[in-house]
Design a protein around this motif. Structure first.
Motif, PDB file in Angstrom:
ATOM      1  N   UNK A 280      53.462  35.394  39.465  1.00 54.08           N
ATOM      2  CA  UNK A 280      53.332  36.784  39.048  1.00 54.08           C
ATOM      3  C   UNK A 280      51.917  37.073  38.555  1.00 54.08           C
ATOM      4  N   UNK A 281      51.332  36.114  37.822  1.00 49.76           N
ATOM      5  CA  UNK A 281      49.941  36.281  37.386  1.00 49.76           C
ATOM      6  C   UNK A 281      49.016  36.390  38.592  1.00 49.76           C
ATOM      7  N   UNK A 282      49.214  35.517  39.576  1.00 51.65           N
ATOM      8  CA  UNK A 282      48.400  35.569  40.798  1.00 51.65           C
ATOM      9  C   UNK A 282      48.541  36.925  41.483  1.00 51.65           C
ATOM     10  N   UNK A 283      49.775  37.409  41.538  1.00 47.69           N
ATOM     11  CA  UNK A 283      50.025  38.699  42.203  1.00 47.69           C
ATOM     12  C   UNK A 283      49.308  39.836  41.482  1.00 47.69           C
ATOM     13  N   UNK A 284      49.375  39.840  40.141  1.00 42.66           N
ATOM     14  CA  UNK A 284      48.718  40.900  39.378  1.00 42.66           C
ATOM     15  C   UNK A 284      47.203  40.869  39.559  1.00 42.66           C
ATOM     16  N   UNK A 285      46.626  39.670  39.540  1.00 40.67           N
ATOM     17  CA  UNK A 285      45.183  39.553  39.726  1.00 40.67           C
ATOM     18  C   UNK A 285      44.746  40.172  41.046  1.00 40.67           C
ATOM     19  N   UNK A 312      44.662  30.173  40.761  1.00 43.30           N
ATOM     20  CA  UNK A 312      44.425  31.617  40.768  1.00 43.30           C
ATOM     21  C   UNK A 312      43.306  32.000  41.721  1.00 43.30           C
ATOM     22  N   UNK A 313      42.281  31.166  41.789  1.00 48.60           N
ATOM     23  CA  UNK A 313      41.196  31.471  42.718  1.00 48.60           C
ATOM     24  C   UNK A 313      41.602  31.240  44.164  1.00 48.60           C
ATOM     25  N   UNK A 314      42.517  30.298  44.395  1.00 46.01           N
ATOM     26  CA  UNK A 314      43.032  30.119  45.752  1.00 46.01           C
ATOM     27  C   UNK A 314      43.757  31.377  46.213  1.00 46.01           C
ATOM     28  N   UNK A 315      44.496  32.002  45.295  1.00 44.98           N
ATOM     29  CA  UNK A 315      45.180  33.251  45.630  1.00 44.98           C
ATOM     30  C   UNK A 315      44.174  34.356  45.926  1.00 44.98           C
TER      31      UNK A 315
END
Length: 471
Positions: A280-285, A312-315
């Motif tokens: 969810x954090x990845x999605x929001x970013x 997160x950076x991969x996302x």
């Protein structure tokens, strides 16, 4: 205004400096940086000025001052400790309508030297008109911290592109929007990282697409807690952010440094609290950056040490979002330093290992034989819950039961708590520890009492309590 602020072009213009000491040398250095042709009148020159004179970079005009020496100069500076001579220079300059500065004598100055923040071609000048130099110095220090070193290069490239931007965007409003986006977006990030060709390509792409705003993600390490340990680059990112996604471990003092109108979203994970899953954090970013926003992902410590920053950076990469990383002081380094525990010491520890204390139920997943070696320091993140298992495994694989240990909670903050003991006491110590806390195991932990420098009343009370409970 007591003085009219002006930026004078003194390139290739003659400037006279009367005096040959340390103060004169400082003024000469500034004048030369601005391109002036410097002439000196002094009985003798200090070493730095003498070296410049021998290299023909300045002219030693005479040993004695004469009023006619001012006839062909643009401005004059009197930098001597002779009040009579300074007065003579001032009067001669006034009669000839020459700008004059008598150092440390405001009444005899028709111009003054401001405090300067140099990001050429961007220059910021500050002055209190002589009323409070210390205040001006403090303001300059704040600006030095806020203004990135890359600002000058950014302005240089922008100047090169101004004609093309003006031709493509004839309306002033459109150009303003274009440059605001460039100076706060990917272009600025590329310049800051030294990728100047990529920065210019970013400008070209932005100009081709029009005023469409490009989003980006900045991963920022907030440090271990003390707001003073946030890096200058981290502070700059917080001041530029549209949205900040932060963890529970980020201290309130650091959150106070976020731009006032920025949106703040907590995406932390902590036992007993509402937690946001990583996906969810990845999605929001990605979603926020896709809206053209500058998104800061703010993490306690360093984002690449048990911070899931790589995920997160991969996302971001998969979504085609531009990103950058601002490292922070990791909890291990900050906690150890504020506790007075050197992580390495040639007499006690030749290596340091960072591990996570989230052990698997079967105890597997960690090389305990390697971790139990003597003369190395173990720093264990998130290890309080499994302190008993950690202690048992290390002793089982050969680490001595009396190996010194320390548990540090609320590291680098006024409420910092340090509990000291032995490896075979680790489980009982952990039951007394507040969270979040860090475990440090190794001979260096025994140095804490000798090297402690940062303490609070809670430190003393907790230390006394731990000794009583373990007696």
């Amino acid at each position: 205004m007591d003085y009219l602020p002006l930026f004078a072009d003194i390139r290739q213009r003659p400037v006279l400096v009367v005096g040959g000491g340390e103060v004169a040398a400082r003024k000469v250095a500034l004048l030369k940086k601005a391109g002036a042709v410097v002439k000196i009148v002094a009985k003798a020159l200090q070493a730095e000025l003498l070296d410049l004179e021998q290299k023909n970079e300045i002219e030693w005009l005479a040993q004695s001052f004469l009023p006619e020496q001012l006839d062909d100069v643009f401005l004059v500076i009197a930098a001597t400790d002779n009040k009579v001579l300074n007065q003579t220079v001032y009067e001669a300059a006034e009669q000839r309508h020459r700008l004059v500065n008598v150092v440390d004598d405001q009444a005899k100055c028709s111009f003054i030297f401001p405090s300067i923040v140099d990001r050429s071609p961007v220059t910021v000048a500050l002055s209190s008109s002589g009323a409070s130099p210390v205040l001006v110095r403090m303001l300059r220090e704040k600006l030095e911290a806020l203004l990135p070193q890359s600002l000058g290069k950014m302005a240089e490239i922008a100047g090169k592109w101004r004609p093309a931007v003006k031709e493509k965007l004839p309306q002033i409003k459109d150009r303003r929007v274009f440059w605001e986006e460039a100076f706060q977006g990917v272009f600025a990030q590329k310049v800051g990282s030294g990728h100047f060709e990529e920065a210019e390509k970013t400008l070209a792409d932005q100009l081709e697409k029009g005023a469409e705003k490009q989003g980006e993600i900045i991963l920022v390490g907030a440090g271990p807690g003390d707001a003073g340990l946030l890096t200058l680059r981290g502070l700059q990112a917080l001041q530029q952010a549209d949205v900040v996604l932060y963890d529970y471990l980020v201290s309130p003092a650091v959150l106070e440094m976020i731009r006032r109108d920025a949106r703040k979203i907590c995406v932390g994970k902590r036992a007993g609290h509402h937690s946001v899953v990583q996906d969810e954090t990845n999605r929001q970013l990605v979603a926020l950056a896709s809206q053209g926003k500058k998104v800061v992902r703010l993490k306690g410590g360093d984002p690449f040490i048990f911070g899931r920053g790589g995920e997160e950076l991969q996302a971001a990469r998969e979504a085609g979002i531009a990103f950058q990383v601002v490292p922070g002081i990791t909890a291990a380094s900050g906690a150890a330093a504020y506790a007075g525990i050197p992580l390495t010491h040639r007499d006690y520890s030749q290596s340091v290992v960072f591990i996570t204390g989230h052990c698997r139920q079967d105890g597997k997943g960690l090389d305990w034989a390697t971790l139990a070696r003597p003369h190395q320091t173990l720093v264990i993140y998130m290890g309080v819950m499994n302190a008993g298992k950690i202690s048992e495994a290390l002793i089982q694989y050969g680490r001595k039961a009396d190996t010194p240990v320390a548990i540090i909670a609320h590291a680098t903050k006024p409420e910092q708590q340090i509990l000291n003991g032995r490896l075979d006491q680790l489980e009982n110590l952990a039951k007394q520890a507040e969270t979040p806390a860090l475990l440090i195991i190794g001979e260096v932990s025994g140095l804490q009492s000798d090297l402690a420098w940062f303490s609070s009343q809670s430190d003393k009370e907790d230390r006394q309590s731990s000794l009583i409970n373990l007696a």
